[in-house]
Write a protein that holds these residues in place. Structure first.
Motif, mmCIF file in Angstrom:
data_model
loop_
_atom_site.group_PDB
_atom_site.id
_atom_site.type_symbol
_atom_site.label_atom_id
_atom_site.label_comp_id
_atom_site.label_asym_id
_atom_site.label_seq_id
_atom_site.Cartn_x
_atom_site.Cartn_y
_atom_site.Cartn_z
ATOM 1 N N GLU A 1 0.808 -1.217 0.000
ATOM 2 C CA GLU A 1 0.000 0.000 0.000
ATOM 3 C C GLU A 1 0.843 1.271 0.000
ATOM 4 O OE1 GLU A 1 -1.752 0.835 4.167
ATOM 5 O OE2 GLU A 1 -1.206 -1.292 4.219
ATOM 6 N N LYS B 1 -4.448 6.726 -1.080
ATOM 7 C CA LYS B 1 -5.840 6.284 -1.003
ATOM 8 C C LYS B 1 -6.466 6.180 -2.397
ATOM 9 C CE LYS B 1 -8.052 8.094 2.383
ATOM 10 N NZ LYS B 1 -8.810 9.042 3.257
ATOM 11 N N GLU B 2 -6.209 7.168 -3.243
ATOM 12 C CA GLU B 2 -6.813 7.177 -4.582
ATOM 13 C C GLU B 2 -6.096 6.243 -5.549
ATOM 14 O OE1 GLU B 2 -7.648 11.073 -6.136
ATOM 15 O OE2 GLU B 2 -8.214 11.860 -4.162
ATOM 16 N N ALA C 1 -4.791 3.465 -4.873
ATOM 17 C CA ALA C 1 -5.196 2.093 -4.568
ATOM 18 C C ALA C 1 -6.395 1.657 -5.404
ATOM 19 C CB ALA C 1 -5.521 1.967 -3.083
ATOM 20 N N LYS C 2 -7.181 2.616 -5.883
ATOM 21 C CA LYS C 2 -8.364 2.308 -6.694
ATOM 22 C C LYS C 2 -8.099 2.451 -8.193
ATOM 23 C CE LYS C 2 -11.271 4.179 -2.974
ATOM 24 N NZ LYS C 2 -12.249 5.248 -2.630
ATOM 25 N N LYS D 1 -6.897 1.821 -11.965
ATOM 26 C CA LYS D 1 -6.881 0.595 -12.760
ATOM 27 C C LYS D 1 -5.784 0.579 -13.822
ATOM 28 C CE LYS D 1 -11.837 -0.147 -12.068
ATOM 29 N NZ LYS D 1 -13.152 -0.306 -12.724
ATOM 30 N N GLU E 1 -3.755 6.279 -14.886
ATOM 31 C CA GLU E 1 -4.604 6.792 -13.813
ATOM 32 C C GLU E 1 -3.773 7.150 -12.589
ATOM 33 O OE1 GLU E 1 -8.281 4.842 -12.676
ATOM 34 O OE2 GLU E 1 -8.387 3.898 -14.645
ATOM 35 N N LYS E 2 -2.805 6.305 -12.265
ATOM 36 C CA LYS E 2 -1.931 6.562 -11.112
ATOM 37 C C LYS E 2 -1.164 7.869 -11.306
ATOM 38 C CE LYS E 2 -1.190 1.629 -10.191
ATOM 39 N NZ LYS E 2 -0.174 0.540 -10.162
#
Length: 236
Positions: free
Chosen positions: A114, A176-177, A179-180, A182, A186-187
């Motif tokens: 994480e 936090k974001e 981790a979602k 795809k 996006e990262k």
């Protein structure tokens, strides 16, 4: 921002004998009473200079911490660094990267998923770790050219802000974001949102507990030898 037990740069003009006993005696006189000094290794680096790697242990903010550093001795003198006039390279930088690898890589390999933002997953390319801070201008510059970097390597980024609470809050929101997310794009988009100089954190969106966890994360790496951001280290 990082506190150190000793600032070597302050002693560039001092002279002393280069034997182990004399070096240890010199530092024992300028260190706090509860600090200990130990020479780890000595290596001939040419032109009459010897690289001395040492460790200082002591108390800081109620915790026992250790700091490894390097000096160069030549007869009765020492210097904090040796710079090449040919190409401007720093002998200390090279030595510290090797020293940092020994202490930082084991922590990175054991780090919780994480807290590592992985971008790129090409088994044919080498992987590089990067310590970074959303409020660091040099880190922003690194992020701006990340697509170019990914052509030659995979990246694993760990957020270790050197700035104040706002940087820790941004780091918490990024983790936090991300981790979602795809995809790699996006990262990167999420990171750029919070790395932007105009980025703001909404009051109350990050708890004290989340900030404390990020503070603990960065402290772990700085105590292990990380000195600044951005900082890159190749995975083995």
């Amino acid at each position: 921002m990082k506190k150190t037990l000793l600032s070597i740069a302050a002693f560039t003009s001092l002279a002393f004998g280069a034997t182990d006993a004399q070096i240890a005696d010199f530092f024992s006189k300028i260190l706090p009473p509860d600090a200990s000094f130990n020479i780890i290794s000595k290596k001939d680096v040419g032109n009459g200079f010897e690289q001395v790697t040492f460790e200082i242990k002591g108390q800081m903010d109620g915790k026992e911490v250790s700091q490894k550093d390097i000096i160069f001795t030549n007869g009765d003198f020492f210097a904090p660094d040796i710079i090449s006039l040919k190409d401007g390279s720093s002998l200390k930088d090279q030595a510290q990267k090797a020293l940092s690898s020994q202490s930082l890589l084991p922590l990175l390999k054991a780090e919780k998923k994480e807290y590592i933002i992985s971008v790129g997953n090409d088994p044919k390319k080498p992987t590089e770790y990067m310590f970074t801070d959303p409020e660091c201008p040099y880190c922003r510059a690194e992020l701006a050219r990340i697509e170019q970097e990914l052509k030659d390597k995979n990246l694993k980024m760990v957020l270790t802000p050197v700035h104040d609470r706002s940087a820790l809050e941004k780091a918490a929101l990024i983790y936090k974001e991300v981790a979602k997310a795809k995809s790699d794009s996006e990262k990167v988009k999420i990171m750029r949102k919070y790395y932007a100089p105009s980025a703001k954190v909404e009051k109350g969106s990050v708890s004290d507990a989340e900030v404390a966890r990020l503070e603990e994360l960065r402290s772990k790496y700085f105590q292990a030898g990380l000195k600044s951001v951005p900082y890159k280290i190749m995975a083995e």
